[in-house]
Design an enzyme around this catalytic site. Structure first.
Site, PDB file in Angstrom:
ATOM      1  N   GLY A 156     -17.472  58.637 -41.475  1.00 41.79           N
ATOM      2  CA  GLY A 156     -16.218  58.190 -41.559  1.00 41.79           C
ATOM      3  C   GLY A 156     -15.303  58.777 -40.437  1.00 41.79           C
ATOM      4  O   GLY A 156     -14.002  58.332 -40.661  1.00 41.79           O
TER       5      GLY A 156
ATOM      6  N   ARG B 283     -19.557  56.352 -35.924  1.00 40.90           N
ATOM      7  CA  ARG B 283     -18.542  55.856 -35.028  1.00 40.90           C
ATOM      8  C   ARG B 283     -18.155  57.148 -34.039  1.00 40.90           C
ATOM      9  O   ARG B 283     -18.026  57.225 -32.773  1.00 40.90           O
ATOM     10  CB  ARG B 283     -17.504  55.500 -35.522  1.00 40.90           C
ATOM     11  CG  ARG B 283     -16.437  54.764 -34.912  1.00 40.90           C
ATOM     12  CD  ARG B 283     -15.050  54.524 -35.785  1.00 40.90           C
ATOM     13  NE  ARG B 283     -15.463  53.966 -36.891  1.00 40.90           N
ATOM     14  CZ  ARG B 283     -15.450  52.742 -37.269  1.00 40.90           C
ATOM     15  NH1 ARG B 283     -14.992  51.634 -36.363  1.00 40.90           N
ATOM     16  NH2 ARG B 283     -15.724  52.101 -38.636  1.00 40.90           N
TER      17      ARG B 283
ATOM     18  N   ARG C 264     -15.960  42.758 -33.573  1.00 44.97           N
ATOM     19  CA  ARG C 264     -15.132  43.705 -34.414  1.00 44.97           C
ATOM     20  C   ARG C 264     -13.651  43.121 -34.228  1.00 44.97           C
ATOM     21  O   ARG C 264     -12.987  42.865 -35.427  1.00 44.97           O
ATOM     22  CB  ARG C 264     -14.867  45.124 -33.754  1.00 44.97           C
ATOM     23  CG  ARG C 264     -16.236  45.893 -34.245  1.00 44.97           C
ATOM     24  CD  ARG C 264     -16.300  47.400 -33.877  1.00 44.97           C
ATOM     25  NE  ARG C 264     -15.423  48.043 -34.848  1.00 44.97           N
ATOM     26  CZ  ARG C 264     -14.244  48.556 -34.785  1.00 44.97           C
ATOM     27  NH1 ARG C 264     -13.672  48.428 -33.945  1.00 44.97           N
ATOM     28  NH2 ARG C 264     -13.809  48.967 -36.056  1.00 44.97           N
TER      29      ARG C 264
ATOM     30  N   CYS D 284     -17.469  28.448 -30.166  1.00 51.88           N
ATOM     31  CA  CYS D 284     -16.780  27.176 -30.894  1.00 51.88           C
ATOM     32  C   CYS D 284     -16.195  27.799 -32.057  1.00 51.88           C
ATOM     33  O   CYS D 284     -15.999  27.034 -33.229  1.00 51.88           O
ATOM     34  CB  CYS D 284     -17.709  26.102 -31.095  1.00 51.88           C
ATOM     35  SG  CYS D 284     -19.091  26.578 -32.039  1.00 51.88           S
TER      36      CYS D 284
END
Ligand code: LLP
Length: 408
Positions: A226, A263, A299, A331
């Site tokens: 986190g 991350r 994202r 699209c």
């Protein structure tokens, strides 16, 4: 090192994911050092970027792996990460996954419900192997992040309430087939405030103390992942304060700290390189259409996430910069990578560099619109190499047997 993105685009084509392993090493070392003086295991959250070369690199630095499917466990093993550094988490595990994880003798299975514990116990019994487990506690604190990546409130599907956890630990202690070695919490992702982590760590450490009082000896204190990173102008959590917050919460307890960053280790060690196809205007609105799309980097579409976009061309002689939406060829109106990005007039073939794309970039890519997934390259010690080929049309249709059979 400074990476020659233009040369990489020429050599490998675009869209292209580019990673810098030296940045990953540096991030890993900084976190490990923050916990110096304490037993710790950094179990990299494989979901952030599961390329085998990334896993091998982190494994060689000493990292373990936090996995959420048997596929991720197998990736970690294939990349050479030792079983005793692997954790298997996730709210829903299939029987075959539990069985394989037990056969692999991984460090622990992280459980998220009583029903799951019963399944693990039954499977462990059938295999004649005691299952090392940890329980994910939902401490009910608000992590103050995007609601889609917030996980530590009772309204989320993750973990179990404190009282349920207690009951589960007692049950596990009394079972011949369960060995409760760990405790776990993960309150959310992209956290930029320390306070919710402090609160959660204290709640969970208190639970460890009350478990010790009834003879349940926890050895691994898993604080989840986190840790937030800078995408734009966020202030991130100071690592020394983060480590101190955790060590303070568990003072007096003999625990190995496990943390599961994804991350933090890889986001800013990765970029997505894309080429401009064309520009167009619809009324007042300016669009720059590029060869990367939401299937490559989801994202922005999914979370309205911001990724800095940098032009890699000299547009100084082309006139004024003006805001443009950077969009892909898919699209869907949601297929955008950047909104209102100030850019000089672009030309077909110009390169744009999308920053902070090392985490949840390639791993969330898809074949939507029958687009092959991008190639991946890494740079390390001044040299760059291909770590995943560009997906071809043949790769994409390989598992669809029927039309091919009909032809024969
Ligand atoms: N541990 C557990 C139990 C997790 O659920 C997660 C992330 C992590 C560790 C790693 O979190 P990190 O350190 O990377 O923040 N796709 C979203 C992020 C979803 C995160 C899911 N769980 C995004 O692109 O922002």
């Amino acid at each position: 090192m400074s990476i020659d993105f233009t040369a990489l685009a020429q050599k490998y084509g675009t869209p292209l994911y580019v990673y810098d392993f030296d940045v990953i090493s540096e991030n890993y070392r900084k976190l490990k050092e923050a916990f110096a003086g304490h037993k710790s295991l950094i179990a990299y959250a494989v979901k952030a970027n599961s390329n085998l070369s990334v896993l091998k690199h982190l494994g060689e630095l000493g990292a373990g792996a936090d996995c959420v499917s048997i596929g991720e466990v197998r990736r970690a093993r294939t990349a050479g990460i030792a079983p005793y550094r692997i954790i298997f988490s996730g709210v829903g595990k299939r029987d075959e996954e539990i069985e394989q994880a037990l056969r692999e003798e991984i460090l622990m299975l992280n459980l998220e419900s009583e029903a799951e514990m019963e399944r693990v116990e039954a499977i462990a019994k059938t295999l004649g192997k005691e299952a090392r487990i940890s329980i994910r506690v939902n401490p009910d604190v608000d992590p103050k992040t995007h609601p889609y990546i917030s996980t530590g409130l009772h309204e989320n599907k993750f973990g179990v309430a404190i009282e349920t956890a207690k009951r589960m630990y007692i049950r596990a202690k009394n079972s011949d087939w369960l060995d409760p070695v760990g405790i776990h919490f993960h309150i959310g992702s992209q956290l930029t405030e320390l306070e919710p982590i402090r609160e959660a760590a204290q709640i969970v450490a208190d639970l460890v103390r009350s478990l010790a009082a009834i003879g349940v000896e926890i050895r691994f204190f898993d604080v989840g992942g986190g840790l937030g990173v800078v995408y734009d102008e966020e202030t991130t959590i100071d690592l020394a304060q983060y480590a101190e917050t955790i060590t303070t919460a568990i003072r007096g307890l003999d625990l190995t700290i496990v943390c599961e960053p994804g991350r933090y280790l890889v986001a800013n060690a990765g970029w997505l390189l894309t080429r401009v196809l064309y520009e167009k205007r619809n009324g007042d609105k300016r669009f720059v259409i590029v060869d990367a799309a939401m299937n490559d980097l989801l994202r922005p579409s999914l979370y309205k996430a911001y990724h800095r976009i940098e032009p890699l061309f000299d547009g100084s002689d082309r006139g004024e910069a003006s805001p443009a939406d950077i969009v892909g060829p898919i699209c869907e109106s949601g297929d955008w990578l950047g909104k209102e990005v100030a850019l000089p007039p672009t030309r077909s073939g110009d390169l744009l560099l999308i920053h902070s794309a090392g985490a949840y970039g390639f791993t969330m890519a898809s074949n939507y619109n029958t687009r092959g997934r991008a190639a991946e390259v890494t740079c390390e010690g001044g040299a760059c190499r291909l770590i995943r080929k560009r997906e071809s049309f043949e790769d994409q249709i390989r598992l669809e047997t029927e039309p091919l059979e009909e032809k024969q």
